[in-house]
Design a protein around this motif. Structure first.
Motif, mmCIF file in Angstrom:
data_model
loop_
_atom_site.group_PDB
_atom_site.id
_atom_site.type_symbol
_atom_site.label_atom_id
_atom_site.label_comp_id
_atom_site.label_asym_id
_atom_site.label_seq_id
_atom_site.Cartn_x
_atom_site.Cartn_y
_atom_site.Cartn_z
ATOM 1 N N HIS A 1 33.810 -4.722 36.483
ATOM 2 C CA HIS A 1 32.450 -4.134 36.527
ATOM 3 C C HIS A 1 31.448 -4.964 35.854
ATOM 4 N N ARG B 1 36.058 -8.106 42.892
ATOM 5 C CA ARG B 1 34.528 -7.384 42.269
ATOM 6 C C ARG B 1 35.053 -6.079 42.765
ATOM 7 N N VAL C 1 33.540 -2.801 44.813
ATOM 8 C CA VAL C 1 32.750 -2.695 46.057
ATOM 9 C C VAL C 1 32.458 -1.106 46.227
ATOM 10 N N ASP C 2 33.258 -0.375 45.537
ATOM 11 C CA ASP C 2 32.846 1.172 45.643
ATOM 12 C C ASP C 2 31.822 1.506 44.794
ATOM 13 N N ASP C 3 30.784 2.241 45.293
ATOM 14 C CA ASP C 3 29.496 2.381 44.690
ATOM 15 C C ASP C 3 29.654 3.596 43.626
ATOM 16 N N ALA C 4 30.605 4.799 44.208
ATOM 17 C CA ALA C 4 30.588 6.035 43.358
ATOM 18 C C ALA C 4 31.561 5.549 42.284
ATOM 19 N N THR C 5 32.595 4.579 42.424
ATOM 20 C CA THR C 5 33.449 4.075 41.107
ATOM 21 C C THR C 5 32.590 3.365 40.320
ATOM 22 N N ALA C 6 31.799 2.377 40.838
ATOM 23 C CA ALA C 6 30.937 1.839 40.004
ATOM 24 C C ALA C 6 29.716 2.459 39.217
ATOM 25 N N GLU C 7 29.543 3.601 39.440
ATOM 26 C CA GLU C 7 28.684 4.575 38.871
ATOM 27 C C GLU C 7 29.404 5.038 37.842
ATOM 28 N N LYS D 1 30.016 2.509 35.135
ATOM 29 C CA LYS D 1 28.889 2.509 34.347
ATOM 30 C C LYS D 1 28.772 3.491 33.223
#
Length: 124
Positions: A55, A101, A103-109, A112
């Motif tokens: 991330h 990298r 690629v899953d937006d929910a996991t990225a949030e 963060k």
């Protein structure tokens, strides 16, 4: 108590409106399962370390992730295989090197938030 399933309608409640609010908050069982699976992926310290590194550092190779996390290359590869199968990470091939990298937006949030919260605790 319009949201209570028929099989539970005869059970005693204290605050019926709160029961309906709680049922609405839970949502569809399939959605709960998706989130539970996502949290299970994050529950392993090695996978979480890999995801936090991915991330923050962006596309990065297995050997570099191994150095960054202190994990063996084989353990990194195995964890990435699981994360890739779950649709959380993807690899981009550049010659013989594959850089991964998130690629899953929910996991990225979630990552963060983890990075922000972890940083606050470390400074406290």
């Amino acid at each position: 108590m319009h949201l209570v399933p028929a099989e539970r309608a005869d059970q005693r409640t204290i605050d019926g409106h709160r029961v309906c609010d709680a049922i609405a908050a839970i949502g569809e069982p399939s959605d709960v399962r998706v989130w539970a699976d996502r949290f299970a992926l994050l529950a392993d310290p090695g996978r979480l370390a890999l995801l936090l590194a991915l991330h923050r550092a962006g596309p990065i190779a297995v050997s570099d992730l191994s150095v960054a996390t202190g994990m063996k290359d084989t353990a990194v590869s195995q964890a990435l295989r699981l994360l890739r199968a779950a649709g959380v990470v993807a690899g981009d091939k550049d010659g013989r090197v594959v850089r991964y990298r998130v690629v899953d937006d929910a996991t990225a949030e979630l990552l963060k938030h983890c990075a922000t919260e972890g940083g606050r605790r470390a400074k406290a």
